[in-house]
Design a protein around this motif. Structure first.
Motif, PDB file in Angstrom:
ATOM      1  N   GLY A  35       2.493 -33.957 -22.831  1.00 58.58           N
ATOM      2  CA  GLY A  35       2.469 -32.562 -22.403  1.00 58.58           C
ATOM      3  C   GLY A  35       1.100 -31.946 -22.585  1.00 58.58           C
ATOM      4  N   TYR A  36       0.449 -32.281 -23.678  1.00 58.80           N
ATOM      5  CA  TYR A  36      -0.886 -31.752 -23.918  1.00 58.80           C
ATOM      6  C   TYR A  36      -1.874 -32.277 -22.884  1.00 58.80           C
ATOM      7  CZ  TYR A  36      -5.096 -30.102 -26.075  1.00 58.80           C
ATOM      8  OH  TYR A  36      -6.283 -29.463 -26.283  1.00 58.80           O
ATOM      9  N   ARG A  37      -1.808 -33.565 -22.587  1.00 63.78           N
ATOM     10  CA  ARG A  37      -2.696 -34.162 -21.586  1.00 63.78           C
ATOM     11  C   ARG A  37      -2.469 -33.500 -20.218  1.00 63.78           C
ATOM     12  NH1 ARG A  37      -4.692 -39.333 -22.370  1.00 63.78           N
ATOM     13  NH2 ARG A  37      -3.827 -40.074 -20.399  1.00 63.78           N
ATOM     14  N   ARG A  38      -1.222 -33.271 -19.871  1.00 63.73           N
ATOM     15  CA  ARG A  38      -0.916 -32.610 -18.598  1.00 63.73           C
ATOM     16  C   ARG A  38      -1.520 -31.206 -18.560  1.00 63.73           C
ATOM     17  NH1 ARG A  38       5.378 -34.563 -18.351  1.00 63.73           N
ATOM     18  NH2 ARG A  38       5.033 -36.375 -16.990  1.00 63.73           N
ATOM     19  N   TYR A  39      -1.382 -30.477 -19.651  1.00 60.06           N
ATOM     20  CA  TYR A  39      -1.908 -29.117 -19.729  1.00 60.06           C
ATOM     21  C   TYR A  39      -3.424 -29.111 -19.533  1.00 60.06           C
ATOM     22  CZ  TYR A  39      -3.483 -24.690 -21.599  1.00 60.06           C
ATOM     23  OH  TYR A  39      -4.125 -23.486 -21.750  1.00 60.06           O
ATOM     24  N   VAL A  40      -4.127 -29.935 -20.280  1.00 61.18           N
ATOM     25  CA  VAL A  40      -5.593 -29.955 -20.214  1.00 61.18           C
ATOM     26  C   VAL A  40      -6.056 -30.360 -18.819  1.00 61.18           C
ATOM     27  CG1 VAL A  40      -7.675 -31.089 -21.116  1.00 61.18           C
ATOM     28  CG2 VAL A  40      -5.903 -30.305 -22.696  1.00 61.18           C
ATOM     29  N   LEU A  41      -5.428 -31.360 -18.248  1.00 60.24           N
ATOM     30  CA  LEU A  41      -5.806 -31.833 -16.922  1.00 60.24           C
ATOM     31  C   LEU A  41      -5.627 -30.739 -15.864  1.00 60.24           C
ATOM     32  CD1 LEU A  41      -6.730 -34.263 -15.203  1.00 60.24           C
ATOM     33  CD2 LEU A  41      -4.310 -34.889 -15.009  1.00 60.24           C
ATOM     34  N   ALA A  88     -13.883 -18.809  -7.737  1.00 56.43           N
ATOM     35  CA  ALA A  88     -13.289 -17.618  -7.120  1.00 56.43           C
ATOM     36  C   ALA A  88     -13.954 -16.333  -7.581  1.00 56.43           C
ATOM     37  CB  ALA A  88     -11.792 -17.559  -7.424  1.00 56.43           C
ATOM     38  N   VAL A  89     -14.277 -16.248  -8.866  1.00 55.61           N
ATOM     39  CA  VAL A  89     -14.846 -15.004  -9.392  1.00 55.61           C
ATOM     40  C   VAL A  89     -16.370 -15.047  -9.493  1.00 55.61           C
ATOM     41  CG1 VAL A  89     -12.705 -14.389 -10.594  1.00 55.61           C
ATOM     42  CG2 VAL A  89     -14.525 -15.579 -11.843  1.00 55.61           C
ATOM     43  N   GLY A  90     -16.959 -16.207  -9.199  1.00 55.89           N
ATOM     44  CA  GLY A  90     -18.412 -16.312  -9.159  1.00 55.89           C
ATOM     45  C   GLY A  90     -19.093 -16.307 -10.503  1.00 55.89           C
ATOM     46  N   ILE A  91     -18.536 -17.066 -11.441  1.00 56.55           N
ATOM     47  CA  ILE A  91     -19.174 -17.162 -12.761  1.00 56.55           C
ATOM     48  C   ILE A  91     -19.564 -18.611 -13.040  1.00 56.55           C
ATOM     49  CG2 ILE A  91     -18.012 -15.144 -13.715  1.00 56.55           C
ATOM     50  CD1 ILE A  91     -16.095 -17.074 -15.175  1.00 56.55           C
ATOM     51  N   ALA A  92     -20.516 -18.774 -13.929  1.00 54.15           N
ATOM     52  CA  ALA A  92     -20.962 -20.110 -14.327  1.00 54.15           C
ATOM     53  C   ALA A  92     -19.835 -20.832 -15.063  1.00 54.15           C
ATOM     54  CB  ALA A  92     -22.186 -19.994 -15.232  1.00 54.15           C
ATOM     55  N   PRO A  93     -19.810 -22.147 -14.959  1.00 52.10           N
ATOM     56  CA  PRO A  93     -18.771 -22.913 -15.670  1.00 52.10           C
ATOM     57  C   PRO A  93     -18.820 -22.663 -17.177  1.00 52.10           C
ATOM     58  CG  PRO A  93     -19.896 -24.296 -14.085  1.00 52.10           C
ATOM     59  CD  PRO A  93     -20.659 -22.997 -14.150  1.00 52.10           C
ATOM     60  N   ARG A  94     -17.725 -22.231 -17.709  1.00 48.52           N
ATOM     61  CA  ARG A  94     -17.567 -22.058 -19.148  1.00 48.52           C
ATOM     62  C   ARG A  94     -16.219 -22.642 -19.535  1.00 48.52           C
ATOM     63  NH1 ARG A  94     -16.918 -16.748 -22.893  1.00 48.52           N
ATOM     64  NH2 ARG A  94     -15.116 -16.534 -21.570  1.00 48.52           N
ATOM     65  N   HIS A  95     -15.160 -22.050 -19.016  1.00 48.80           N
ATOM     66  CA  HIS A  95     -13.820 -22.579 -19.301  1.00 48.80           C
ATOM     67  C   HIS A  95     -13.723 -24.043 -18.858  1.00 48.80           C
ATOM     68  CE1 HIS A  95     -13.166 -18.186 -18.844  1.00 48.80           C
ATOM     69  NE2 HIS A  95     -12.383 -18.365 -19.895  1.00 48.80           N
ATOM     70  N   SER A  96     -14.201 -24.323 -17.640  1.00 52.76           N
ATOM     71  CA  SER A  96     -14.112 -25.695 -17.133  1.00 52.76           C
ATOM     72  C   SER A  96     -14.998 -26.641 -17.948  1.00 52.76           C
ATOM     73  CB  SER A  96     -14.463 -25.758 -15.650  1.00 52.76           C
ATOM     74  OG  SER A  96     -15.811 -25.407 -15.420  1.00 52.76           O
ATOM     75  N   ALA A  97     -16.108 -26.154 -18.485  1.00 48.29           N
ATOM     76  CA  ALA A  97     -16.960 -27.001 -19.330  1.00 48.29           C
ATOM     77  C   ALA A  97     -16.247 -27.349 -20.636  1.00 48.29           C
ATOM     78  CB  ALA A  97     -18.291 -26.303 -19.603  1.00 48.29           C
ATOM     79  N   TRP A  98     -15.588 -26.359 -21.225  1.00 46.16           N
ATOM     80  CA  TRP A  98     -14.817 -26.650 -22.445  1.00 46.16           C
ATOM     81  C   TRP A  98     -13.719 -27.662 -22.147  1.00 46.16           C
ATOM     82  CZ3 TRP A  98     -13.851 -20.774 -23.503  1.00 46.16           C
ATOM     83  CH2 TRP A  98     -15.014 -20.185 -23.982  1.00 46.16           C
ATOM     84  N   LEU A  99     -13.042 -27.462 -21.032  1.00 50.54           N
ATOM     85  CA  LEU A  99     -11.955 -28.372 -20.663  1.00 50.54           C
ATOM     86  C   LEU A  99     -12.479 -29.752 -20.276  1.00 50.54           C
ATOM     87  CD1 LEU A  99      -9.883 -25.665 -18.911  1.00 50.54           C
ATOM     88  CD2 LEU A  99      -8.891 -27.279 -20.561  1.00 50.54           C
ATOM     89  N   ALA A 100     -13.674 -29.833 -19.682  1.00 45.72           N
ATOM     90  CA  ALA A 100     -14.266 -31.135 -19.365  1.00 45.72           C
ATOM     91  C   ALA A 100     -14.530 -31.921 -20.647  1.00 45.72           C
ATOM     92  CB  ALA A 100     -15.558 -30.951 -18.564  1.00 45.72           C
ATOM     93  N   GLU A 101     -14.960 -31.213 -21.684  1.00 49.11           N
ATOM     94  CA  GLU A 101     -15.148 -31.862 -22.996  1.00 49.11           C
ATOM     95  C   GLU A 101     -13.818 -32.411 -23.506  1.00 49.11           C
ATOM     96  OE1 GLU A 101     -16.083 -30.428 -27.523  1.00 49.11           O
ATOM     97  OE2 GLU A 101     -17.292 -29.508 -25.934  1.00 49.11           O
ATOM     98  N   ASP A 102     -12.770 -31.605 -23.373  1.00 53.79           N
ATOM     99  CA  ASP A 102     -11.441 -32.058 -23.809  1.00 53.79           C
ATOM    100  C   ASP A 102     -10.962 -33.247 -22.982  1.00 53.79           C
ATOM    101  OD1 ASP A 102     -11.438 -30.003 -25.703  1.00 53.79           O
ATOM    102  OD2 ASP A 102     -10.245 -28.663 -24.439  1.00 53.79           O
ATOM    103  N   LEU A 103     -11.165 -33.194 -21.659  1.00 55.82           N
ATOM    104  CA  LEU A 103     -10.772 -34.315 -20.801  1.00 55.82           C
ATOM    105  C   LEU A 103     -11.469 -35.591 -21.240  1.00 55.82           C
ATOM    106  CD1 LEU A 103     -10.809 -32.863 -17.160  1.00 55.82           C
ATOM    107  CD2 LEU A 103      -8.810 -33.517 -18.511  1.00 55.82           C
ATOM    108  N   ASP A 104     -12.756 -35.485 -21.521  1.00 56.78           N
ATOM    109  CA  ASP A 104     -13.527 -36.655 -21.939  1.00 56.78           C
ATOM    110  C   ASP A 104     -12.955 -37.252 -23.222  1.00 56.78           C
ATOM    111  OD1 ASP A 104     -15.806 -38.432 -21.554  1.00 56.78           O
ATOM    112  OD2 ASP A 104     -16.627 -37.471 -23.351  1.00 56.78           O
ATOM    113  N   LEU A 105     -12.662 -36.398 -24.187  1.00 58.22           N
ATOM    114  CA  LEU A 105     -12.113 -36.890 -25.456  1.00 58.22           C
ATOM    115  C   LEU A 105     -10.710 -37.477 -25.291  1.00 58.22           C
ATOM    116  CD1 LEU A 105     -13.489 -34.125 -27.796  1.00 58.22           C
ATOM    117  CD2 LEU A 105     -14.032 -36.553 -27.901  1.00 58.22           C
TER     118      LEU A 105
END
Length: 188
Positions: free
Chosen positions: A35-41, A53-70
Motif C-alpha cells: 500500500g505504501y509503494r502504491r501511494y508513493v508511486l 499545472a500550477v507552474g512551480i518548480a519540482p519540489r513535491h515530485s523531487a521528494w517523491l522521486a527520492e522516495d521512489l528511488d529508495l
C-alpha cells in the motif's frame, strides 16, 4: 482553528465525492508495504502533474522521486501531459487539493513510520509535506478569494475537481502497476 471561509466551504462541498473516492483507495491508511509503494508511486505522478499545472518548480515530485528511488520503483510515465493552467482561479483549485493533502500526510506519516520509513528513508515526501505551512498559506488565499464572483468560483471548483480526478487516476495507475501479479515484488 480559524473559521472556514466561503471559498473554502464551496471547494470542500464541490469535491466531497471525489475526495471520498481518493480516500477510499487507502481506506485503512498505509497499512502494508504494498500500500505504501502504491501511494508513493501514484503521488509522484500526481505531484509532477500538479507542479506543471500550477507552474512551480519540482519540489513535491523531487521528494517523491527520492522516495521512489529508495523503494526501487520506476516512476509512472506521464499520460495526457499536464500543461500550465492559464487561469489563476483554476490553479487555486489545484493548490487546494495539494495543500489540503498536507493535512492527510500527517496521519499517513505515522503509517509510514510503522512500516519503517522516515525522512530520507523512503518517507521524505510525507515528512516534509506534513511539516509544511502550505495549508496555512492556502487558507489565507481562500479567505481573500471572493466566493461571490460566480465565474471565478466556478473555475476554482472545476480546478479542484480536475485535480482530485487526476490524483485518483494517478493512484489507480499505481494500483494497476503494482497489482497482485506484478513482478518482481507482487502486492498481496
Amino acid at each position: 482553528m480559524p473559521r472556514v471561509g466561503a471559498a473554502h466551504a464551496r471547494l470542500r462541498a464541490a469535491t466531497t465525492d471525489l475526495h471520498a473516492q481518493v480516500d477510499g483507495l487507502f481506506a485503512d491508511g498505509l497499512d502494508s508495504a504494498c500500500g505504501y509503494r502504491r501511494y508513493v508511486l501514484g503521488m509522484h505522478r500526481f505531484a509532477a502533474d500538479y507542479e506543471a499545472a500550477v507552474g512551480i518548480a519540482p519540489r513535491h515530485s523531487a521528494w517523491l522521486a527520492e522516495d521512489l528511488d529508495l523503494l526501487s520503483l520506476a516512476p509512472l510515465a506521464a499520460r495526457d501531459a499536464q500543461h500550465l493552467l492559464a487561469d489563476a482561479a483554476t490553479r487555486l483549485g489545484w493548490r487546494y487539493v495539494m495543500a489540503g493533502s498536507s493535512l492527510g500526510a500527517r496521519g499517513l506519516l505515522r503509517d509510514a513510520h510503522r512500516l519503517g520509513h522516515a525522512d530520507g528513508r523512503g518517507a521524505t515526501f510525507l515528512a516534509r509535506h506534513a511539516a509544511s505551512d502550505e495549508w496555512a498559506g492556502l487558507r489565507a488565499r481562500l479567505q481573500a478569494f471572493d466566493a461571490g464572483d460566480a465565474p471565478r468560483m466556478a473555475r476554482a471548483e472545476a480546478g479542484a475537481r480536475a485535480a482530485f480526478a487526476r490524483v485518483h487516476a494517478c493512484l489507480q495507475r499505481s494500483f494497476d502497476r503494482l497489482s497482485a501479479t506484478a513482478e518482481p515484488e507482487p502486492c498481496r
